[in-house]
Design a protein around this motif. Sequence first.
Motif, PDB file in Angstrom:
ATOM      1  N   MET A   1       0.856  -1.164   0.000  1.00 15.53           N
ATOM      2  CA  MET A   1       0.000   0.000   0.000  1.00 15.53           C
ATOM      3  C   MET A   1       0.906   1.232   0.000  1.00 15.53           C
ATOM      4  O   MET A   1       1.811   1.336   0.811  1.00 15.53           O
ATOM      5  N   THR A   2       0.604   2.136  -0.865  1.00 16.14           N
ATOM      6  CA  THR A   2       1.371   3.377  -0.957  1.00 16.14           C
ATOM      7  C   THR A   2       0.794   4.415   0.000  1.00 16.14           C
ATOM      8  O   THR A   2      -0.305   4.237   0.544  1.00 16.14           O
ATOM      9  N   ALA A   3       1.516   5.512   0.164  1.00 19.83           N
ATOM     10  CA  ALA A   3       1.032   6.592   1.033  1.00 19.83           C
ATOM     11  C   ALA A   3      -0.258   7.192   0.474  1.00 19.83           C
ATOM     12  O   ALA A   3      -1.170   7.532   1.235  1.00 19.83           O
ATOM     13  N   LYS A  46       1.496  -1.264   6.408  1.00 25.21           N
ATOM     14  CA  LYS A  46       1.087  -0.880   5.048  1.00 25.21           C
ATOM     15  C   LYS A  46       1.718  -1.749   3.970  1.00 25.21           C
ATOM     16  O   LYS A  46       1.129  -1.954   2.916  1.00 25.21           O
ATOM     17  N   GLU A  47       2.880  -2.289   4.225  1.00 24.95           N
ATOM     18  CA  GLU A  47       3.544  -3.148   3.241  1.00 24.95           C
ATOM     19  C   GLU A  47       2.849  -4.510   3.132  1.00 24.95           C
ATOM     20  O   GLU A  47       2.921  -5.166   2.094  1.00 24.95           O
ATOM     21  N   LYS A  48       2.157  -4.927   4.178  1.00 26.19           N
ATOM     22  CA  LYS A  48       1.509  -6.236   4.225  1.00 26.19           C
ATOM     23  C   LYS A  48       0.053  -6.196   3.775  1.00 26.19           C
ATOM     24  O   LYS A  48      -0.523  -7.231   3.461  1.00 26.19           O
ATOM     25  N   VAL A  49      -0.561  -5.016   3.792  1.00 25.37           N
ATOM     26  CA  VAL A  49      -1.997  -4.897   3.532  1.00 25.37           C
ATOM     27  C   VAL A  49      -2.220  -4.515   2.071  1.00 25.37           C
ATOM     28  O   VAL A  49      -1.620  -3.572   1.569  1.00 25.37           O
ATOM     29  N   ILE A  50      -3.108  -5.259   1.430  1.00 19.63           N
ATOM     30  CA  ILE A  50      -3.504  -4.955   0.053  1.00 19.63           C
ATOM     31  C   ILE A  50      -4.566  -3.867   0.102  1.00 19.63           C
ATOM     32  O   ILE A  50      -5.520  -3.953   0.885  1.00 19.63           O
ATOM     33  N   PHE A  51      -4.406  -2.854  -0.718  1.00 19.94           N
ATOM     34  CA  PHE A  51      -5.303  -1.695  -0.691  1.00 19.94           C
ATOM     35  C   PHE A  51      -6.761  -2.099  -0.842  1.00 19.94           C
ATOM     36  O   PHE A  51      -7.632  -1.580  -0.151  1.00 19.94           O
ATOM     37  N   GLU A  52      -7.065  -3.029  -1.724  1.00 14.67           N
ATOM     38  CA  GLU A  52      -8.444  -3.450  -1.966  1.00 14.67           C
ATOM     39  C   GLU A  52      -9.064  -4.120  -0.739  1.00 14.67           C
ATOM     40  O   GLU A  52     -10.276  -4.208  -0.623  1.00 14.67           O
ATOM     41  N   LYS A  53      -8.257  -4.604   0.172  1.00 18.32           N
ATOM     42  CA  LYS A  53      -8.762  -5.295   1.360  1.00 18.32           C
ATOM     43  C   LYS A  53      -8.593  -4.464   2.630  1.00 18.32           C
ATOM     44  O   LYS A  53      -8.798  -4.969   3.722  1.00 18.32           O
ATOM     45  N   CYS A  54      -8.229  -3.194   2.471  1.00 20.16           N
ATOM     46  CA  CYS A  54      -7.933  -2.401   3.667  1.00 20.16           C
ATOM     47  C   CYS A  54      -9.187  -2.135   4.508  1.00 20.16           C
ATOM     48  O   CYS A  54      -9.094  -2.028   5.726  1.00 20.16           O
ATOM     49  N   ARG A  55     -10.371  -2.037   3.902  1.00 21.25           N
ATOM     50  CA  ARG A  55     -11.596  -1.800   4.677  1.00 21.25           C
ATOM     51  C   ARG A  55     -11.832  -2.940   5.666  1.00 21.25           C
ATOM     52  O   ARG A  55     -12.048  -2.710   6.857  1.00 21.25           O
TER      53      ARG A  55
END
Length: 161
Positions: A1-3, A46-55
């Motif tokens: 995940m980026t900033a 943030k490096e481990k979490v996929i943006f699409e699954k952050c919710r």
Amino acid sequence: MTAAEYNKSVDAHSDGLFRFINKSLKDRDESQNVVQDAFESLWINKEKVIFEKCRSWLFTTGYRKMIDHIRKQKHTISMGDNFREPVREANHQPDIRLVINNALSRLPEIQRSVIMLRDYEGYDYKEIGEITGLNEAQVKVYIFRARQTMKNYIVSLEAVI
């Protein structure tokens, strides 16, 4: 995940996570602290979490941090404070939000959480199971029991009013 993705997730999910946490804690400041802790944890991971699954990740983390907070504070909370009924004048129509909030407050924590995730935040049974650590069948049972309890409370309240 980026900033940039992190910032998008803050914008997209902070209000919903706050509503969910605040419905259980009923303390704005403490709820904000729990939400902030969840987002801090997201930033750390943030490096481990996929943006699409952050919710889903945020609600799971927020839920767990809320439970930890409740366990830490449990010894200071008096049960008598949670069950006081507001005094009403005769022939006064109750505010439906107040009635629902009172019904929600009477539920055990796990039932309140699954109802909030399902009916307020729109998660499906599988997602609720992932957030709370329950299987899908348990989620359905808790939701059914919570709705029954709320229905019985509201119906008994109508008989009194």
